[in-house]
Design an enzyme around this catalytic site. Structure first.
Site, PDB file in Angstrom:
ATOM      1  N   LEU A 135       0.839  -1.200   0.000  1.00  0.00           N
ATOM      2  CA  LEU A 135       0.000   0.000   0.000  1.00  0.00           C
ATOM      3  C   LEU A 135       0.877   1.254   0.000  1.00  0.00           C
ATOM      4  N   ILE A 167       7.856  -2.596   2.555  1.00  0.00           N
ATOM      5  CA  ILE A 167       6.894  -3.695   2.484  1.00  0.00           C
ATOM      6  C   ILE A 167       7.421  -4.934   3.226  1.00  0.00           C
ATOM      7  N   ALA A 246      -5.539  -5.768  10.804  1.00  0.00           N
ATOM      8  CA  ALA A 246      -4.151  -5.866  11.272  1.00  0.00           C
ATOM      9  C   ALA A 246      -3.920  -4.993  12.504  1.00  0.00           C
ATOM     10  N   GLY A 344      23.772  -0.312  32.151  1.00  0.00           N
ATOM     11  CA  GLY A 344      24.618  -0.634  30.987  1.00  0.00           C
ATOM     12  C   GLY A 344      24.249  -1.973  30.377  1.00  0.00           C
ATOM     13  N   GLU A 367       1.247   0.810  10.076  1.00  0.00           N
ATOM     14  CA  GLU A 367      -0.198   0.624  10.310  1.00  0.00           C
ATOM     15  C   GLU A 367      -0.840   1.917  10.803  1.00  0.00           C
ATOM     16  N   GLY A 368      -0.335   3.056  10.325  1.00  0.00           N
ATOM     17  CA  GLY A 368      -0.814   4.371  10.766  1.00  0.00           C
ATOM     18  C   GLY A 368       0.056   4.856  11.908  1.00  0.00           C
TER      19      GLY A 368
HETATM   20  P1  TGC Z   1     -11.590   8.435   3.764  1.00  0.00           P
HETATM   21  O1  TGC Z   1     -11.166   8.926   2.430  1.00  0.00           O
HETATM   22  O2  TGC Z   1     -12.480   9.232   4.627  1.00  0.00           O
HETATM   23  O3  TGC Z   1     -12.258   6.976   3.684  1.00  0.00           O
HETATM   24  C1  TGC Z   1     -12.145   6.192   2.578  1.00  0.00           C
HETATM   25  C2  TGC Z   1     -13.102   5.020   2.725  1.00  0.00           C
HETATM   26  O4  TGC Z   1     -12.559   4.073   3.639  1.00  0.00           O
HETATM   27  C3  TGC Z   1     -13.440   3.870   4.749  1.00  0.00           C
HETATM   28  N1  TGC Z   1     -12.592   3.744   5.924  1.00  0.00           N
HETATM   29  C4  TGC Z   1     -12.321   2.583   6.515  1.00  0.00           C
HETATM   30  N2  TGC Z   1     -12.747   1.351   6.298  1.00  0.00           N
HETATM   31  C5  TGC Z   1     -12.288   0.366   7.097  1.00  0.00           C
HETATM   32  N3  TGC Z   1     -11.409   0.590   8.085  1.00  0.00           N
HETATM   33  C6  TGC Z   1     -10.934   1.826   8.328  1.00  0.00           C
HETATM   34  N4  TGC Z   1     -10.041   2.032   9.290  1.00  0.00           N
HETATM   35  C7  TGC Z   1     -11.390   2.897   7.542  1.00  0.00           C
HETATM   36  N5  TGC Z   1     -11.152   4.229   7.507  1.00  0.00           N
HETATM   37  C8  TGC Z   1     -11.881   4.725   6.513  1.00  0.00           C
HETATM   38  C9  TGC Z   1     -14.316   5.082   4.766  1.00  0.00           C
HETATM   39  O5  TGC Z   1     -15.541   4.804   5.386  1.00  0.00           O
HETATM   40  C10 TGC Z   1     -14.466   5.385   3.307  1.00  0.00           C
HETATM   41  O6  TGC Z   1     -15.409   4.466   2.760  1.00  0.00           O
HETATM   42  P2  TGC Z   1     -16.405   4.924   1.570  1.00  0.00           P
HETATM   43  O7  TGC Z   1     -17.334   3.776   1.404  1.00  0.00           O
HETATM   44  O8  TGC Z   1     -17.066   6.178   2.069  1.00  0.00           O
HETATM   45  O9  TGC Z   1     -15.526   5.171   0.375  1.00  0.00           O
HETATM   46  O10 TGC Z   1     -10.286   8.100   4.493  1.00  0.00           O
HETATM   47  P3  TGC Z   1      -9.962   8.582   5.918  1.00  0.00           P
HETATM   48  O11 TGC Z   1     -10.026  10.084   5.950  1.00  0.00           O
HETATM   49  O12 TGC Z   1     -10.750   7.852   6.934  1.00  0.00           O
HETATM   50  O13 TGC Z   1      -8.458   8.119   5.984  1.00  0.00           O
HETATM   51  C11 TGC Z   1      -7.472   9.005   6.308  1.00  0.00           C
HETATM   52  C12 TGC Z   1      -6.421   8.264   7.098  1.00  0.00           C
HETATM   53  C13 TGC Z   1      -5.236   9.193   7.282  1.00  0.00           C
HETATM   54  C14 TGC Z   1      -6.969   7.846   8.458  1.00  0.00           C
HETATM   55  C15 TGC Z   1      -6.016   7.000   6.301  1.00  0.00           C
HETATM   56  O14 TGC Z   1      -5.565   7.365   5.046  1.00  0.00           O
HETATM   57  C16 TGC Z   1      -4.965   6.210   7.041  1.00  0.00           C
HETATM   58  O15 TGC Z   1      -5.278   5.347   7.858  1.00  0.00           O
HETATM   59  N6  TGC Z   1      -3.652   6.476   6.757  1.00  0.00           N
HETATM   60  C17 TGC Z   1      -2.564   5.656   7.322  1.00  0.00           C
HETATM   61  C18 TGC Z   1      -2.125   4.649   6.301  1.00  0.00           C
HETATM   62  C19 TGC Z   1      -1.624   3.383   6.938  1.00  0.00           C
HETATM   63  O16 TGC Z   1      -1.943   3.023   8.041  1.00  0.00           O
HETATM   64  N7  TGC Z   1      -0.827   2.643   6.194  1.00  0.00           N
HETATM   65  C20 TGC Z   1      -0.395   1.337   6.644  1.00  0.00           C
HETATM   66  C21 TGC Z   1       0.236   0.560   5.508  1.00  0.00           C
HETATM   67  S1  TGC Z   1       0.333  -1.165   5.798  1.00  0.00           S
HETATM   68  C22 TGC Z   1       1.459  -1.359   7.001  1.00  0.00           C
HETATM   69  O17 TGC Z   1       1.949  -0.476   7.596  1.00  0.00           O
HETATM   70  C23 TGC Z   1       1.784  -2.747   7.326  1.00  0.00           C
HETATM   71  S2  TGC Z   1       2.906  -2.986   8.605  1.00  0.00           S
HETATM   72  C24 TGC Z   1       2.556  -4.595   8.888  1.00  0.00           C
HETATM   73  C25 TGC Z   1       3.412  -5.315   9.801  1.00  0.00           C
HETATM   74  O18 TGC Z   1       4.608  -5.548   9.499  1.00  0.00           O
HETATM   75  O19 TGC Z   1       2.882  -5.737  10.856  1.00  0.00           O
HETATM   76  P1  FAD Z   2       4.912   9.935   6.346  1.00  0.00           P
HETATM   77  O1  FAD Z   2       3.525   9.679   5.931  1.00  0.00           O
HETATM   78  O2  FAD Z   2       5.810  10.660   5.419  1.00  0.00           O
HETATM   79  O3  FAD Z   2       4.894  10.697   7.759  1.00  0.00           O
HETATM   80  C1  FAD Z   2       6.063  11.334   8.278  1.00  0.00           C
HETATM   81  C2  FAD Z   2       5.671  12.062   9.577  1.00  0.00           C
HETATM   82  O4  FAD Z   2       4.699  13.063   9.299  1.00  0.00           O
HETATM   83  C3  FAD Z   2       5.045  11.134  10.622  1.00  0.00           C
HETATM   84  O5  FAD Z   2       5.486  11.487  11.903  1.00  0.00           O
HETATM   85  C4  FAD Z   2       3.559  11.414  10.483  1.00  0.00           C
HETATM   86  O6  FAD Z   2       2.837  11.145  11.690  1.00  0.00           O
HETATM   87  C5  FAD Z   2       3.583  12.906  10.166  1.00  0.00           C
HETATM   88  N1  FAD Z   2       2.372  13.341   9.482  1.00  0.00           N
HETATM   89  C6  FAD Z   2       1.920  12.962   8.271  1.00  0.00           C
HETATM   90  N2  FAD Z   2       0.750  13.556   7.989  1.00  0.00           N
HETATM   91  C7  FAD Z   2       0.441  14.311   9.064  1.00  0.00           C
HETATM   92  C8  FAD Z   2      -0.650  15.178   9.397  1.00  0.00           C
HETATM   93  N3  FAD Z   2      -1.690  15.349   8.564  1.00  0.00           N
HETATM   94  N4  FAD Z   2      -0.623  15.812  10.573  1.00  0.00           N
HETATM   95  C9  FAD Z   2       0.420  15.637  11.434  1.00  0.00           C
HETATM   96  N5  FAD Z   2       1.459  14.848  11.182  1.00  0.00           N
HETATM   97  C10 FAD Z   2       1.471  14.181  10.016  1.00  0.00           C
HETATM   98  N6  FAD Z   2       3.462  -0.386   4.410  1.00  0.00           N
HETATM   99  C11 FAD Z   2       2.795  -1.283   3.625  1.00  0.00           C
HETATM  100  O7  FAD Z   2       2.004  -0.874   2.751  1.00  0.00           O
HETATM  101  N7  FAD Z   2       2.982  -2.619   3.779  1.00  0.00           N
HETATM  102  C12 FAD Z   2       3.837  -3.128   4.698  1.00  0.00           C
HETATM  103  O8  FAD Z   2       3.970  -4.348   4.816  1.00  0.00           O
HETATM  104  C13 FAD Z   2       4.560  -2.215   5.527  1.00  0.00           C
HETATM  105  N8  FAD Z   2       5.473  -2.691   6.435  1.00  0.00           N
HETATM  106  C14 FAD Z   2       6.272  -1.797   7.113  1.00  0.00           C
HETATM  107  C15 FAD Z   2       7.322  -2.271   7.898  1.00  0.00           C
HETATM  108  C16 FAD Z   2       8.171  -1.379   8.536  1.00  0.00           C
HETATM  109  C17 FAD Z   2       9.328  -1.890   9.337  1.00  0.00           C
HETATM  110  C18 FAD Z   2       7.939   0.018   8.436  1.00  0.00           C
HETATM  111  C19 FAD Z   2       8.824   0.994   9.139  1.00  0.00           C
HETATM  112  C20 FAD Z   2       6.901   0.485   7.660  1.00  0.00           C
HETATM  113  C21 FAD Z   2       6.058  -0.402   6.976  1.00  0.00           C
HETATM  114  N9  FAD Z   2       5.050   0.053   6.122  1.00  0.00           N
HETATM  115  C22 FAD Z   2       4.350  -0.828   5.343  1.00  0.00           C
HETATM  116  C23 FAD Z   2       4.898   1.480   5.872  1.00  0.00           C
HETATM  117  C24 FAD Z   2       4.187   2.229   6.984  1.00  0.00           C
HETATM  118  O9  FAD Z   2       2.823   1.961   6.978  1.00  0.00           O
HETATM  119  C25 FAD Z   2       4.490   3.717   6.779  1.00  0.00           C
HETATM  120  O10 FAD Z   2       5.840   3.925   7.128  1.00  0.00           O
HETATM  121  C26 FAD Z   2       3.575   4.607   7.592  1.00  0.00           C
HETATM  122  O11 FAD Z   2       2.246   4.515   7.141  1.00  0.00           O
HETATM  123  C27 FAD Z   2       4.023   6.083   7.549  1.00  0.00           C
HETATM  124  O12 FAD Z   2       4.281   6.493   6.248  1.00  0.00           O
HETATM  125  P2  FAD Z   2       5.677   7.230   5.919  1.00  0.00           P
HETATM  126  O13 FAD Z   2       6.779   6.387   6.444  1.00  0.00           O
HETATM  127  O14 FAD Z   2       5.697   7.535   4.468  1.00  0.00           O
HETATM  128  O15 FAD Z   2       5.638   8.558   6.771  1.00  0.00           O
END
Ligand code: TGC
Ligand code: FAD
Length: 387
Positions: A135, A167, A246, A344, A367-368
């Site tokens: 993602l 990723i 997750a 230490g 994961e956010g």
């Molecule tokens: P918004 O544009 O308002 O919503 C879009 C659509 O999504 C729905 N929705 C959700 N559905 C399920 N679960 C949720 N948590 C949801 N949040 C929103 C929403 O209802 C809407 O649906 P529809 O039908 O109206 O189209 O989006 P938003 O304003 O809620 O989102 C903004 C924000 C910043 C919260 C979102 O973009 C976000 O969560 N950003 C963080 C991205 C993130 O967490 N990336 C993680 C990548 S994967 C990863 O890190 C794996 S690490 C794994 C590991 O090693 O363990």
């Molecule tokens: P950015 O989005 O560039 O954020 C940088 C800083 O700005 C952060 O402190 C953030 O909180 C802050 N910031 C951003 N927007 C705002 C705002 N509006 N207001 C205030 N502060 C803000 N992703 C996947 O898709 N799949 C995976 O399997 C996966 N595994 C991962 C494993 C590891 C070890 C790590 C480190 C990351 C992984 N990720 C994965 C990515 C992870 O989800 C992102 O790193 C995370 O979502 C943050 O994105 P970024 O690193 O680009 O930081």
């Protein structure tokens, strides 16, 4: 009767027999198979792939999915306990299971067709096919709506171009769940990693999650058939729905990491003699340990109630955000404080707190980020979207 310092409120008594059995078996696995090797794995930057068959045979991959797909059909609380016990070992092991279960098997189950479910889920439950979840992109993971990776229709095929960053499992996986912009909004694709034009490049020099593989993915005219598209979801709610699953597990995992750090700091403090008495006899040290126990207890209760809401089908994403924020913050603070109590000795991988503290730097970001989850809760309580 003496209380269990890691479960002062006897939260275990709130679990069913099946939930307790799941917790005990994963705890045994962590004690016998993970803890003896994980310090070395972390130091060497090695993901212990040799554990995958055992993790699979215990039913820990896709554990909440139905038995008809070769999965264990456990409830949400059991999945949480699996995450807690695995992360008591290391966040990297829990990450592996989170990604396979919640980010790869879940979307195939929830958004795939029956043919895709039958083809992939049993093999993924057996650990024969490993997945990764693409993602995040290089220009900013917090805002996945600003996605540049795109998939263009070409007859019966799709052609994917773009890049994904950070990723987990990228260089371990046989398939990638790839989210891409299309003319009809964001869609998900199951991309075999041996497809021409797909490249995974392992990210080196990490100081966190060293026992986990993290990669950059590149897509250069990667061609997949329409049969590889997840047909039952469009838009950002697809990947965000996976993240909710997750993140739920991630509210539990750091409780395990915190328990490991707290236990080690307590034992150390009782034995370490400075100024002619155990450092645990000092009020300042007891205050720190007592406060760790308080915060762990609160986090356990939060996750258990979240699990009960999940199993009742009423869990809301905002509740998941609050618990992820609270529990990861709790754990990273405790890991750092435990490292301090060890003095230490706390800076080596002979003891777990520094490893957990470094791992939790990733967990608080992926994961956010903590800020993202704070803003989700802020939006709920004010009704104003600050993103
Ligand atoms: P918004 O544009 O308002 O919503 C879009 C659509 O999504 C729905 N929705 C959700 N559905 C399920 N679960 C949720 N948590 C949801 N949040 C929103 C929403 O209802 C809407 O649906 P529809 O039908 O109206 O189209 O989006 P938003 O304003 O809620 O989102 C903004 C924000 C910043 C919260 C979102 O973009 C976000 O969560 N950003 C963080 C991205 C993130 O967490 N990336 C993680 C990548 S994967 C990863 O890190 C794996 S690490 C794994 C590991 O090693 O363990
Ligand atoms: P950015 O989005 O560039 O954020 C940088 C800083 O700005 C952060 O402190 C953030 O909180 C802050 N910031 C951003 N927007 C705002 C705002 N509006 N207001 C205030 N502060 C803000 N992703 C996947 O898709 N799949 C995976 O399997 C996966 N595994 C991962 C494993 C590891 C070890 C790590 C480190 C990351 C992984 N990720 C994965 C990515 C992870 O989800 C992102 O790193 C995370 O979502 C943050 O994105 P970024 O690193 O680009 O930081």
């Amino acid at each position: 009767m003496a209380l269990d310092p890691t479960d002062l409120f006897d939260i275990r008594s709130l679990l069913s027999d099946e939930e307790r059995a799941v917790q005990d078996s994963v705890a045994r696995f962590t004690n016998e198979r993970v803890l003896p090797i994980i310090g070395d794995c972390f130091e060497q930057g090695r993901f212990p792939r040799e554990l995958i068959p055992e993790i699979a045979s215990m039913g820990l991959l896709g554990s909440s999915l139905p038995e008809k797909y070769g999965c264990a059909g456990l409830n949400g609380v059991s999945y949480g306990l699996i995450c807690q016990e695995l992360e008591r070992g290391d966040s990297g092991i829990r990450s592996f299971v989170s990604v396979q279960s919640s980010l790869c098997m879940y979307p195939i189950f929830a958004y795939g067709n029956e043919q895709q479910r039958q083809h992939y889920l049993p093999a993924m439950a057996r650990g024969e096919i490993i997945g990764c979840f693409g993602l995040t992109e290089p220009h900013g993971g917090s805002d996945p709506a600003n996605m540049k990776t795109h998939a263009k229709r070409d007859g019966g095929d799709w052609v994917i171009n773009g890049a994904k960053m950070w990723i987990t499992n990228g260089n371990v996986a046989q398939i990638a769940i790839v989210w891409a912009q299309t003319e009809d909004g964001i869609q998900g694709f199951i991309v075999p990693t041996d497809t021409p034009g797909f490249t995974a490049q392992e990210i080196k020099k990490k100081m966190s999650l060293r026992a986990s593989v993290t990669s950059a993915l590149f897509f250069d005219n990667v061609r997949v058939s329409d049969a590889q598209r997840l047909p039952n979801v469009r838009g950002l709610k697809g990947p965000l729905g996976c993240l909710t699953q997750a993140r739920f597990g991630i509210t539990w995992g750091p409780v395990g990491a915190a328990i490991a750090c707290f236990s080690e700091a307590t034992e150390y403090a009782k034995q370490r003699i400075v100024f002619n008495r155990p450092i645990a006899a000092n009020q300042a040290v007891q205050l720190k340990l007592a406060d760790m126990a308080r915060r762990i207890t609160l986090a356990q209760l939060l996750s258990l109630q979240l699990g009960r809401l999940k199993d009742a089908g009423t869990m809301q994403p905002t509740q998941v955000s609050l618990a992820k924020w609270n529990n990861v913050r709790m754990a990273i603070d405790i890991a750092r404080e435990a490292r301090d109590i060890l003095g230490g000795a706390g800076i080596t991988t002979e003891h777990c707190p520094i490893r957990h503290a470094l791992n939790l730097e990733s967990v608080i970001t992926y994961e956010g980020t903590e800020t993202v989850h704070q803003l989700v809760v802020g939006r709920e309580v004010t009704g104003i979207n600050a993103f």
